[in-house]
Design a protein around this motif. Structure first.
Motif, PDB file in Angstrom:
ATOM      1  N   PRO A  51       5.165  17.153   1.018  1.00 29.50           N
ATOM      2  CA  PRO A  51       4.479  16.072   1.754  1.00 29.50           C
ATOM      3  C   PRO A  51       5.446  15.043   2.327  1.00 29.50           C
ATOM      4  N   LEU A  52       6.586  14.856   1.680  1.00 26.25           N
ATOM      5  CA  LEU A  52       7.575  13.918   2.227  1.00 26.25           C
ATOM      6  C   LEU A  52       8.222  14.487   3.484  1.00 26.25           C
ATOM      7  N   GLY A 110      -2.503   8.517   7.149  1.00 22.37           N
ATOM      8  CA  GLY A 110      -1.932   9.834   6.899  1.00 22.37           C
ATOM      9  C   GLY A 110      -0.740   9.772   5.952  1.00 22.37           C
ATOM     10  N   THR A 111       0.092   8.760   6.118  1.00 22.11           N
ATOM     11  CA  THR A 111       1.256   8.619   5.244  1.00 22.11           C
ATOM     12  C   THR A 111       0.842   8.327   3.814  1.00 22.11           C
ATOM     13  N   VAL A 112      -0.122   7.448   3.648  1.00 23.61           N
ATOM     14  CA  VAL A 112      -0.608   7.134   2.302  1.00 23.61           C
ATOM     15  C   VAL A 112      -1.114   8.403   1.621  1.00 23.61           C
ATOM     16  N   ALA A 113      -1.851   9.229   2.350  1.00 26.89           N
ATOM     17  CA  ALA A 113      -2.369  10.478   1.778  1.00 26.89           C
ATOM     18  C   ALA A 113      -1.229  11.426   1.399  1.00 26.89           C
ATOM     19  N   LEU A 114      -0.236  11.557   2.273  1.00 26.85           N
ATOM     20  CA  LEU A 114       0.890  12.442   1.999  1.00 26.85           C
ATOM     21  C   LEU A 114       1.693  11.972   0.786  1.00 26.85           C
ATOM     22  N   VAL A 130       6.896  13.314  11.046  1.00 27.70           N
ATOM     23  CA  VAL A 130       6.134  13.068  12.269  1.00 27.70           C
ATOM     24  C   VAL A 130       5.506  11.683  12.279  1.00 27.70           C
ATOM     25  N   ALA A 131       5.804  10.838  11.266  1.00 29.37           N
ATOM     26  CA  ALA A 131       5.262   9.480  11.169  1.00 29.37           C
ATOM     27  C   ALA A 131       3.770   9.478  11.480  1.00 29.37           C
ATOM     28  N   PRO A 132       2.939  10.046  10.593  1.00 25.52           N
ATOM     29  CA  PRO A 132       1.528  10.293  10.913  1.00 25.52           C
ATOM     30  C   PRO A 132       0.617   9.070  10.874  1.00 25.52           C
ATOM     31  N   GLY A 133       1.153   7.890  10.886  1.00 27.55           N
ATOM     32  CA  GLY A 133       0.325   6.697  10.798  1.00 27.55           C
ATOM     33  C   GLY A 133       0.096   6.283   9.360  1.00 27.55           C
ATOM     34  N   LEU A 152       0.827  -1.206   0.000  1.00 30.66           N
ATOM     35  CA  LEU A 152       0.000   0.000   0.000  1.00 30.66           C
ATOM     36  C   LEU A 152       0.861   1.257   0.000  1.00 30.66           C
ATOM     37  N   LEU A 153       1.905   1.244   0.814  1.00 27.47           N
ATOM     38  CA  LEU A 153       2.798   2.396   0.870  1.00 27.47           C
ATOM     39  C   LEU A 153       3.574   2.571  -0.435  1.00 27.47           C
TER      40      LEU A 153
END
Length: 422
Positions: free
Chosen positions: A299-300, A311-315, A305-308, A261-262
């Motif tokens: 976004p990178l 959140g990371t997928v969105a960024l 802040v390792a947003p979970g 996913l990532l």
């Protein structure tokens, strides 16, 4: 056909474009099968972010050395011949890799060898595309190619992981990759005209070394071309999430399912972005190229802040969407280069892009050994954004393009693509 009136169906109505598009798409899916399998295998065995990134990067780095010599072949010989020959060669090399008895050191050498012809194939394909789409359809065709290339990567990431998990055999995945190259070779051999390159009008030496290096001299000696190439190479900092997905998922406490996913998140964004910029007018394309490149890294940076996972997928998807500046820069670059020099110039730029991606992944992996994966990704994003601003200012990419040597007439181009031996 005016550039602003080109539609997607106008592009797909061209049979040769469909051949190029289908061949590249299914071959790209096979490539991603192999990449995701190797990334998972190495990280599972070593738990090393640096080694995982290094193995992933080994498919990107070698072309920098061989591209200046190989890309010139696509300006000497029929570009159809160049493309299908490269695909057959890669099918053979991947087929050997699929043999279970091949030792790991030999496998590592083959991974490097199979990546070396990539810039030659890319140069021949990109140099052919303006011939196939000689008017306002070209930009739309580039956007379609970029977006479907991203879709193919997503499919390859997802299906590759599923196949490895279901069979436990990376060798099967490699065999499927070899088959994809053979299918691509067949499509190109029997679906395209030869597309002979126009005579070199840049006055490059007829000697092999002078001919091969003429593309580098052309790019390095032209402010617009060098600036656009440098901006494209900055993408090496924006692609690091793909190589860092496994260690970053571990940092978040997520399992293997999160890795695919990532890895796919930024690619999804690029697909959407490529489609959105497909029909922008020339002036707007020029004004947006550098700002989009700068924004792609932000976004990178927020990944620090390792947003979970959500959140990371969105960024990362947002970063991919903003990375659509690549399409704008590549279209402008290709249009500035005369046909007789196009494969060599594009080959140089493509090799630089591929190498930049590999180096970016290696740098991120090394940083992740000294700091957290999230911090390493953030540093790379900041470096890419800063580099885009510096390049835009130094090379004046918002100013009008410098004139290039005029290309021969379209009638001559059509005459030279009549069927002949290939």
């Amino acid at each position: 056909m005016a550039a602003q009136t080109a539609r997607f169906r106008d592009v797909f109505a061209v049979g040769e474009f469909r051949v190029l598009w289908i061949a590249q798409t299914q071959s790209r899916i096979g490539d991603q099968f192999a990449r995701v399998a190797l990334a998972l295998l190495v990280f599972e065995r070593t738990s090393s972010a640096a080694l995982t990134a290094l193995v992933y990067a080994s498919t990107y780095l070698p072309p920098l050395l061989v591209a200046p010599l190989l890309a010139g072949l696509a300006d000497r010989y029929p570009r159809r011949t160049v493309m299908w020959t490269v695909e057959v060669l890669r099918a053979v090399l991947i087929g050997v890799m699929a043999i279970p008895a091949v030792p790991l050191p030999v496998l590592a050498v083959l991974v490097v060898a199979v990546s070396c012809p990539d810039p030659l194939f890319s140069a021949a394909r990109i140099a052919t595309l303006p011939r196939v789409l000689p008017d306002g359809r070209y930009q739309v065709g580039m956007s379609i190619s970029s977006s479907t290339d991203g879709i193919a990567q997503i499919a390859g990431f997802a299906l590759g992981g599923v196949i490895v998990a279901a069979t436990g055999s990376p060798h099967l995945v490699l065999a499927l990759d070899a088959v994809s190259f053979l299918v691509s070779a067949a499509l190109l051999r029997w679906g395209l005209r030869p597309h002979l390159p126009e005579p070199d009008s840049a006055g490059s030496s007829s000697r092999a070394s002078g001919f091969a290096l003429a593309g580098i001299r052309l790019v390095a000696g032209n402010r617009n071309l060098m600036g656009l190439a440098s901006l494209v190479w900055m993408f090496g900092f924006f692609v690091v999430p793909e190589a860092m997905a496994a260690p970053y998922a571990a940092e978040l406490g997520e399992g293997e399912a999160a890795v695919g996913l990532l890895m796919a998140a930024d690619v999804v964004g690029m697909v959407v972005g490529a489609l959105l910029v497909a029909r922008l007018r020339t002036g707007l394309r020029r004004r947006l190229t550098v700002p989009l490149a700068f924004a792609a890294g932000l976004p990178l940076v927020a990944t620090l802040v390792a947003p979970g996972l959500p959140g990371t997928v969105a960024l990362w998807a947002l970063s991919g969407l903003l990375s659509s500046y690549l399409v704008l820069a590549q279209v402008r670059f290709v249009q500035l280069v005369p046909d007789g020099m196009r494969a060599r110039a594009v080959g140089f730029a493509a090799a630089g892009l591929q190498t930049a991606q590999g180096l970016g992944m290696v740098i991120a992996g090394g940083l992740a050994e000294a700091m957290s994966p999230s911090a390493a990704i953030a540093v790379c994003g900041a470096a890419g954004s800063l580099g885009a601003v510096v390049i835009g200012l130094v090379f004046g990419l918002a100013t009008p393009d410098e004139p290039q040597a005029p290309e021969r007439s379209q009638a001559l181009a059509e005459d030279r693509t009549e069927p002949s031996r290939a």
